[in-house]
Design a protein around this motif. Sequence first.
Motif, PDB file in Angstrom:
ATOM      1  N   TYR A 837       3.502  21.764   4.304  1.00 10.20           N
ATOM      2  CA  TYR A 837       4.609  20.985   3.735  1.00 10.20           C
ATOM      3  C   TYR A 837       4.175  20.177   2.514  1.00 10.20           C
ATOM      4  O   TYR A 837       5.023  19.745   1.728  1.00 10.20           O
ATOM      5  N   SER A 838       2.886  19.939   2.376  1.00 14.50           N
ATOM      6  CA  SER A 838       2.430  19.161   1.226  1.00 14.50           C
ATOM      7  C   SER A 838       2.729  19.874  -0.096  1.00 14.50           C
ATOM      8  O   SER A 838       2.809  19.225  -1.149  1.00 14.50           O
ATOM      9  N   MET A 839       2.899  21.201  -0.044  1.00 16.57           N
ATOM     10  CA  MET A 839       3.185  21.940  -1.268  1.00 16.57           C
ATOM     11  C   MET A 839       4.579  21.638  -1.798  1.00 16.57           C
ATOM     12  O   MET A 839       4.871  21.911  -2.981  1.00 16.57           O
ATOM     13  N   LEU A 840       5.446  21.105  -0.950  1.00 16.95           N
ATOM     14  CA  LEU A 840       6.811  20.800  -1.396  1.00 16.95           C
ATOM     15  C   LEU A 840       6.836  19.671  -2.420  1.00 16.95           C
ATOM     16  O   LEU A 840       7.892  19.416  -3.020  1.00 16.95           O
ATOM     17  N   ARG A 841       5.712  18.986  -2.580  1.00 14.14           N
ATOM     18  CA  ARG A 841       5.693  17.899  -3.562  1.00 14.14           C
ATOM     19  C   ARG A 841       5.897  18.429  -4.987  1.00 14.14           C
ATOM     20  O   ARG A 841       6.277  17.663  -5.886  1.00 14.14           O
ATOM     21  N   HIS A 842       5.669  19.728  -5.185  1.00 14.31           N
ATOM     22  CA  HIS A 842       5.911  20.308  -6.512  1.00 14.31           C
ATOM     23  C   HIS A 842       7.366  20.135  -6.911  1.00 14.31           C
ATOM     24  O   HIS A 842       7.659  19.854  -8.085  1.00 14.31           O
ATOM     25  N   PHE A 843       8.280  20.297  -5.966  1.00 13.74           N
ATOM     26  CA  PHE A 843       9.702  20.145  -6.287  1.00 13.74           C
ATOM     27  C   PHE A 843      10.026  18.695  -6.643  1.00 13.74           C
ATOM     28  O   PHE A 843      10.881  18.444  -7.500  1.00 13.74           O
ATOM     29  N   ASP A 844       9.361  17.745  -5.994  1.00 12.46           N
ATOM     30  CA  ASP A 844       9.583  16.339  -6.339  1.00 12.46           C
ATOM     31  C   ASP A 844       9.119  16.065  -7.771  1.00 12.46           C
ATOM     32  O   ASP A 844       9.804  15.355  -8.534  1.00 12.46           O
ATOM     33  N   HIS A 845       7.972  16.623  -8.149  1.00 13.41           N
ATOM     34  CA  HIS A 845       7.480  16.424  -9.511  1.00 13.41           C
ATOM     35  C   HIS A 845       8.407  17.089 -10.529  1.00 13.41           C
ATOM     36  O   HIS A 845       8.676  16.519 -11.601  1.00 13.41           O
ATOM     37  N   ILE A 846       8.896  18.288 -10.180  1.00  8.78           N
ATOM     38  CA  ILE A 846       9.803  18.993 -11.095  1.00  8.78           C
ATOM     39  C   ILE A 846      11.095  18.205 -11.268  1.00  8.78           C
ATOM     40  O   ILE A 846      11.616  18.058 -12.385  1.00  8.78           O
ATOM     41  N   THR A 847      11.631  17.689 -10.162  1.00  8.15           N
ATOM     42  CA  THR A 847      12.867  16.902 -10.247  1.00  8.15           C
ATOM     43  C   THR A 847      12.664  15.687 -11.130  1.00  8.15           C
ATOM     44  O   THR A 847      13.525  15.352 -11.968  1.00  8.15           O
ATOM     45  N   LYS A 848      11.535  15.023 -10.984  1.00  3.44           N
ATOM     46  CA  LYS A 848      11.257  13.851 -11.826  1.00  3.44           C
ATOM     47  C   LYS A 848      11.155  14.253 -13.298  1.00  3.44           C
ATOM     48  O   LYS A 848      11.690  13.571 -14.188  1.00  3.44           O
ATOM     49  N   ASP A 849      10.481  15.373 -13.577  1.00  2.39           N
ATOM     50  CA  ASP A 849      10.346  15.825 -14.968  1.00  2.39           C
ATOM     51  C   ASP A 849      11.707  16.154 -15.571  1.00  2.39           C
ATOM     52  O   ASP A 849      11.977  15.816 -16.738  1.00  2.39           O
ATOM     53  N   TYR A 850      12.569  16.790 -14.786  1.00  4.61           N
ATOM     54  CA  TYR A 850      13.900  17.138 -15.301  1.00  4.61           C
ATOM     55  C   TYR A 850      14.724  15.875 -15.564  1.00  4.61           C
ATOM     56  O   TYR A 850      15.435  15.777 -16.581  1.00  4.61           O
ATOM     57  N   HIS A 851      14.646  14.915 -14.642  1.00  3.88           N
ATOM     58  CA  HIS A 851      15.389  13.666 -14.865  1.00  3.88           C
ATOM     59  C   HIS A 851      14.863  12.936 -16.092  1.00  3.88           C
ATOM     60  O   HIS A 851      15.661  12.353 -16.874  1.00  3.88           O
ATOM     61  N   ASP A 852      13.558  12.953 -16.288  1.00  2.00           N
ATOM     62  CA  ASP A 852      12.996  12.321 -17.489  1.00  2.00           C
ATOM     63  C   ASP A 852      13.481  13.033 -18.747  1.00  2.00           C
ATOM     64  O   ASP A 852      13.788  12.381 -19.771  1.00  2.00           O
ATOM     65  N   HIS A 853      13.557  14.363 -18.677  1.00  2.00           N
ATOM     66  CA  HIS A 853      14.041  15.126 -19.840  1.00  2.00           C
ATOM     67  C   HIS A 853      15.497  14.791 -20.136  1.00  2.00           C
ATOM     68  O   HIS A 853      15.889  14.597 -21.304  1.00  2.00           O
ATOM     69  N   ILE A 854      16.310  14.717 -19.095  1.00  2.32           N
ATOM     70  CA  ILE A 854      17.731  14.363 -19.282  1.00  2.32           C
ATOM     71  C   ILE A 854      17.856  12.972 -19.879  1.00  2.32           C
ATOM     72  O   ILE A 854      18.680  12.724 -20.770  1.00  2.32           O
ATOM     73  N   ALA A 855      17.015  12.044 -19.381  1.00  2.00           N
ATOM     74  CA  ALA A 855      17.054  10.678 -19.929  1.00  2.00           C
ATOM     75  C   ALA A 855      16.624  10.662 -21.388  1.00  2.00           C
ATOM     76  O   ALA A 855      17.177   9.898 -22.208  1.00  2.00           O
ATOM     77  N   GLU A 856      15.671  11.485 -21.754  1.00  2.00           N
ATOM     78  CA  GLU A 856      15.245  11.553 -23.161  1.00  2.00           C
ATOM     79  C   GLU A 856      16.362  12.092 -24.049  1.00  2.00           C
ATOM     80  O   GLU A 856      16.529  11.626 -25.186  1.00  2.00           O
ATOM     81  N   ILE A 857      17.121  13.074 -23.538  1.00  2.00           N
ATOM     82  CA  ILE A 857      18.245  13.598 -24.327  1.00  2.00           C
ATOM     83  C   ILE A 857      19.298  12.517 -24.532  1.00  2.00           C
ATOM     84  O   ILE A 857      19.835  12.336 -25.636  1.00  2.00           O
ATOM     85  N   SER A 858      19.597  11.764 -23.454  1.00  2.00           N
ATOM     86  CA  SER A 858      20.561  10.670 -23.597  1.00  2.00           C
ATOM     87  C   SER A 858      20.054   9.628 -24.587  1.00  2.00           C
ATOM     88  O   SER A 858      20.819   9.105 -25.425  1.00  2.00           O
ATOM     89  N   ALA A 859      18.762   9.311 -24.512  1.00  2.00           N
ATOM     90  CA  ALA A 859      18.196   8.354 -25.460  1.00  2.00           C
ATOM     91  C   ALA A 859      18.256   8.882 -26.892  1.00  2.00           C
ATOM     92  O   ALA A 859      18.447   8.112 -27.852  1.00  2.00           O
ATOM     93  N   LYS A 860      18.092  10.234 -27.030  1.00  2.00           N
ATOM     94  CA  LYS A 860      18.181  10.835 -28.362  1.00  2.00           C
ATOM     95  C   LYS A 860      19.583  10.701 -28.934  1.00  2.00           C
ATOM     96  O   LYS A 860      19.760  10.383 -30.127  1.00  2.00           O
ATOM     97  N   LEU A 861      20.604  10.928 -28.109  1.00  2.00           N
ATOM     98  CA  LEU A 861      21.996  10.776 -28.566  1.00  2.00           C
ATOM     99  C   LEU A 861      22.267   9.337 -28.987  1.00  2.00           C
ATOM    100  O   LEU A 861      22.918   9.073 -30.006  1.00  2.00           O
ATOM    101  N   VAL A 862      21.776   8.381 -28.198  1.00  2.00           N
ATOM    102  CA  VAL A 862      21.956   6.976 -28.561  1.00  2.00           C
ATOM    103  C   VAL A 862      21.198   6.653 -29.844  1.00  2.00           C
ATOM    104  O   VAL A 862      21.677   5.901 -30.701  1.00  2.00           O
TER     105      VAL A 862
END
Length: 977
Positions: A837-862
């Motif tokens: 089950y420890s391998m599932l942490r990859h999905f947590d890291h991916i989710t965080k990276d995607y949220h950071d990317h989305i936040a960067e796009i919003s910051a870019k629009l602003v």
Amino acid sequence: MASSHSSPVPQGSSSDVFVKKEVDPTKHIRPVQSLPDVCPKEPTGDSHSLCVAPSLVTDQHKWTIYHSKVNLPAALNDPRLAKRESDFFTKTWGLDFVDTEVIPSFYLPQISKEHFTVYQQEISQREKIHARCKNICPPKDTFDRTLLHTHVDKSRTDLEQVPKIFMKPDFALDDSLTFNSVLPWSHFNTAGGKGNRDAASSKLLQEKLSHYLDIVEVNIAHQISLRSEAFFHAMTSQHELQDYLKKTSQAVKMLRDKIAQIDKVMCEGSLHILRLALSRNNCVKVYNKLKLMATVHQTQPTVQVLLSASEFVGALDLIATTQEVLQQELQGIHSFRHLGSQLCELEKLIDKMMIAEFSTYCHSDLNRPLEDDCQILEEERLVSLVFGLLKQRKLNFLEIYSEEMIITAKNIIKQCVINKVSQIEELDTDAVTKLADQMRMLNFPQWFDLLKDIFFKFTVFLQRVKATLNIIHNVVLSVLDKNQRTREMEDILQQKNAAKDNSLDTEVAYLIHEDIFISDAFSESELTPITSDTTSQRNASPNSEPCSSDSVSEPECTTDSSSSKEQTSSSAIPGGVDIMVNEDMKLTDLELGKLANNIQELLYSASDICHDRAVKFLMSRAKDGFLEKLNSTEFITLSRLMETFILDTEQICGRKSMSLLGALQSQANKFVNRFHEERKTKLSLLLDNERWKQADVPAEFQDLVDSLSDGKIALPEKKSGAKEERKPAEVLIVEGQQYAVVGTVLLLIRIILEYCQCVDNIPSVTTDMLTRLSDLLKYFNSRSCQLVLGAGALQVVGLKTITTKNLALSSRCLQLIVHYIPVIRAHFEARLQPKQYSMLRHFDHITKDYHDHIAEISAKLVAIMDSLFDKLLSKYEVKAPVPSPCFRNICKQMTKMHEAIIDLLPEEQTQMLFLRINASYKLHLKKQLSHLNVINDGGPQNGLVTADVAFYTGNLQALKGLKDLDLNMAEIWEQKR
């Protein structure tokens, strides 16, 4: 052992010490003062467990046995003495030592009450206060109560002074902890200026230990005095015991005289009868011996007859029985001096014949056609061979069977390949002569059918091996069971014989006549039937007591060949064959247990052999990269076939073989690598050609998304019946939400589902697929960030600029992937082991990276609007007309931004984005107003700015989805100065 304490000196002469009057104890008794405790105290135990001893308080002025002073140790160990002081005069004390009266000193003045008058006047007031306090709070313990303590209580009190560490059963000074507790090193440290004080402390320690020793010795002496009566009682009992022994000796002498008279009168005549019976038994033994010799003489012809009929067990039993008879009953007979060596040579010949016969049987059994339904060939023959080999301790017959299994496994694959190649007419067998090369020319369906045929024949082969080994295993277990039962019967027989021997009349056993024990005659007469029974077991007939010396029962002439059958006990093999277990199996229980384990290991080895041959067959086909070129469907079909064969062999043999499983895993890893590289390359090409424009959603992709609504990931089957052409939709609807996406993301969702479907089809690659899918999702995130936020699409695709619409569309695509990450995670979690089950942490890291990317796009629009505000509002001047051109331009740009993202982002995200943009706008406007020194004072400039702000607010709230937006423009004004 001299105590350093001195005793109080009595008044008067030496005779007055023993006859002095009783005096008032309250006037002369002083409480015992304990020495300073230089040793750590132990918690005291129950006072009732202490022995009774004289009390130092109540008995110190009474004469007791402890006043008797005989010598120096007795004087120094007087328990009555409450206090002893060090006195060097004790070295001069002798046997005539007595206490003397102390003469008053001439140098000390006579003290009277007048000397204390001044003192009494000074403390009278304090005495009154003390008396009043004493009446209010009387003391709990008084001296009168102490006087009521009994002799027992005083002894207990004394023993309680001794620390419990000395009473422990494991007390030993060689233990460092015990030594430091009894003799602390702090009392022997003379360094510095503490020498005198430490020396005094050491002296106190010595005094304390001597005090403890005196207490223990007094109690020991008291206990000895209490048990004096037991010593006198023992002496009395000794005299009585000597009287009893004297009477017993006289009775034995009279009994022997009577027995001697009975011997002369009653036993001499009976002895003659016993001698005649003994002579008759000897004649019978001679007759039986001659008859046994005649039977043994027929052993060799009988063995030849049994060998001609392949009765190896019977022949071996007959040889063993004959050798036993030669070593016991017929030992030393000259006519049979060469028979033993002849039988040994015959036994070695039988060993070679059995091994050759077993090898022939194994070859015939394993190489017969696999289509034959009979699993066991000549079961009776196999059982007979195994029994013979066990009897002769030829335990290496399993190696013969193992070698034959290896040869048979090779022949199975070779025969299957020959049959398959011969059936295909397209192959040019003349041009390609090697069988392996001919096999490599087969396409996948043909090769797959060949592999399926090999696996089927291996399964039948293993079932046949298991059936044969089960028969051998049951024979071994039956021999082991017989050994245990025989051992139990021998134990019971020994117990019966022991009980029978104990029941003999011991009085008759000691009678002697003519230097011969009567007991010998009786024992021989009793043992004759037992010996005869033993012989009859070898001769297969019970030895009955003959009626006369000339007549012997006919069953005694039974041959040894028949006896070999009666020596064994019958048991049934599960195959339906009744086997005869010989009692003379020379194998121990340990050897039989090891042999049974080796049989089970041989079955495991058979499974390993089949798997190893299958692996070599796979590797020979994989040399040209054939297996790596298989598509997903073909590899899944191959994987399922191999997994089915692994499960079948595990069910047959009871253990999973790892060689074929390892080969499957190796090929699966290669397949996963190729599978991942193909899809990653495909995704890379799609991203490199993506123009980041909204794409239409085909109906099949909408159906694909709808199939995931219940949380189960599976590719929908293509419907071949209906050919309705549905128009593509503008957006993708996922659980009621609209997603405007690019074409690459639609294909990425399908690729993700292919990864999940591959995990369902090949469970062994779950962890590898999870790692590869994580890498794919990370690649999409990083590559899309480079192309859109990093403006890499300008060079790759040739876009003129990265618009706000491109940014919003990229953000929405990322949000769609984030929406499906929990579903993908649950899919993999259900197929992983708990320790993975420890391998599932990859999905947590991916989710965080995607949220950071989305936040960067919003910051870019602003940031885009922020730079626009900075550029326009820096030129803003508060003057007519109203609204000013600056605010008109700002509202125009805000409207363009709204039109670009309103159809791409949901309403909530749009509102949050414009709130951030509005905050940036207010900051720049406030900064410009401060620069222009325009304040909220109600003047003309204030009115112009208010009109422009109202125009901006009205236009912004008029846009779609921003009607209820709380802009709060009052923050732009500074307070009135």
